[in-house]
Design an enzyme around this catalytic site. Structure first.
Site, mmCIF file in Angstrom:
data_model
loop_
_atom_site.group_PDB
_atom_site.id
_atom_site.type_symbol
_atom_site.label_atom_id
_atom_site.label_comp_id
_atom_site.label_asym_id
_atom_site.label_seq_id
_atom_site.Cartn_x
_atom_site.Cartn_y
_atom_site.Cartn_z
ATOM 1 N N TYR A 118 0.796 -1.223 0.000
ATOM 2 C CA TYR A 118 0.000 0.000 0.000
ATOM 3 C C TYR A 118 0.830 1.277 0.000
ATOM 4 O O TYR A 118 0.287 2.367 0.111
ATOM 5 C CB TYR A 118 -0.982 0.008 1.174
ATOM 6 C CG TYR A 118 -0.343 -0.116 2.540
ATOM 7 C CD1 TYR A 118 0.246 0.966 3.158
ATOM 8 C CD2 TYR A 118 -0.361 -1.331 3.211
ATOM 9 C CE1 TYR A 118 0.819 0.853 4.400
ATOM 10 C CE2 TYR A 118 0.203 -1.452 4.458
ATOM 11 C CZ TYR A 118 0.778 -0.352 5.049
ATOM 12 O OH TYR A 118 1.345 -0.479 6.288
ATOM 13 N N ASP A 119 2.136 1.172 -0.118
ATOM 14 C CA ASP A 119 2.955 2.375 -0.073
ATOM 15 C C ASP A 119 4.129 2.268 -1.043
ATOM 16 O O ASP A 119 5.280 2.478 -0.667
ATOM 17 C CB ASP A 119 3.445 2.601 1.364
ATOM 18 C CG ASP A 119 3.802 4.058 1.651
ATOM 19 O OD1 ASP A 119 3.461 4.935 0.825
ATOM 20 O OD2 ASP A 119 4.426 4.307 2.690
ATOM 21 N N VAL A 120 3.831 1.951 -2.303
ATOM 22 C CA VAL A 120 4.882 1.834 -3.311
ATOM 23 C C VAL A 120 5.308 3.237 -3.720
ATOM 24 O O VAL A 120 4.521 4.009 -4.258
ATOM 25 C CB VAL A 120 4.400 1.047 -4.558
ATOM 26 C CG1 VAL A 120 5.497 0.990 -5.601
ATOM 27 C CG2 VAL A 120 3.948 -0.346 -4.167
ATOM 28 N N ASN A 124 10.606 3.587 -0.684
ATOM 29 C CA ASN A 124 10.296 2.261 -0.141
ATOM 30 C C ASN A 124 10.817 1.151 -1.048
ATOM 31 O O ASN A 124 10.405 0.002 -0.936
ATOM 32 C CB ASN A 124 8.795 2.093 0.108
ATOM 33 C CG ASN A 124 8.358 2.779 1.375
ATOM 34 O OD1 ASN A 124 9.162 3.030 2.269
ATOM 35 N ND2 ASN A 124 7.089 3.106 1.455
ATOM 36 N N SER A 163 1.241 6.981 2.116
ATOM 37 C CA SER A 163 1.759 8.321 2.367
ATOM 38 C C SER A 163 0.928 9.325 1.588
ATOM 39 O O SER A 163 0.608 9.099 0.419
ATOM 40 C CB SER A 163 3.217 8.412 1.920
ATOM 41 O OG SER A 163 3.982 7.436 2.582
#
Length: 182
Positions: A118-120, A124, A163
């Site tokens: 959920y935070d590509v 990261n 984010s």
């Protein structure tokens, strides 16, 4: 120490003869008892089973009353894709394709295992010491026993995943999102 996000810190360590990164997750007002005692350990056991060249491996997990320590794969000197992009003032088309293939392969593997990241985003994605292998961090991975078709995408602690600048517009408006869309 590598980084100190809002509720954890990251340090170097060793697991046997392997270099490792130790992530200390402190429990305070961000985590309720159910999350600490049930959901986080369960999630980490499942994450430990993931095995893909482009996803950071978890070696060991230690649970304590006020913290959990995750020992995971050491990936070079801690350089992430964002630092590389900044250093070179962008990436050319061939370099972008090179890293995108690896990230895409990791995401396809996650999706085939009822999981989504959920935070590509570039910071990261860690790079090995030669900059030839990209690896997704594990903290942004969410797993389901029965993956949703479409549903609001909230975290285990009741907040949005991801984010701010990288959230899907639907999430900002509280609309259902598809965690498996790429």
């Amino acid at each position: 120490m590598l980084k100190t996000p809002s509720f954890h810190c990251v340090c170097f360590g060793r697991v046997g003869d392997k270099k490792a990164v130790a992530k200390f997750i402190r429990f305070d007002q961000y985590f309720d008892l159910t999350f600490r005692m049930d959901r986080l350990p369960q999630k980490l056991v499942t994450l430990k089973k993931l095995n893909h060249d482009n996803i950071i491996n978890i070696y060991e997990v230690l649970h304590f009353e006020y913290a959990t320590i995750i020992f995971s794969e050491y990936c070079g000197d801690g350089t992430d894709l964002q630092q590389l992009v900044y250093l070179h003032r962008g990436l050319g088309e061939e370099s972008s394709k090179f890293y995108y293939r690896q990230i895409g392969s990791a995401l396809a593997y996650l999706h085939s295992n009822k999981s989504a990241h959920y935070d590509v985003r570039c910071d990261n994605v860690l790079l090995d010491h030669e900059g030839l292998k990209a690896k997704l961090t594990i903290i942004g991975i969410q797993m389901w026993k029965h993956p949703p078709k479409i549903r609001p995408y909230y975290s285990l602690i009741g907040t949005f995943h991801g984010s701010g600048p990288y959230l899907a517009p639907e999430m900002l408006y509280g609309r259902p999102t598809d965690p498996f869309s790429c």
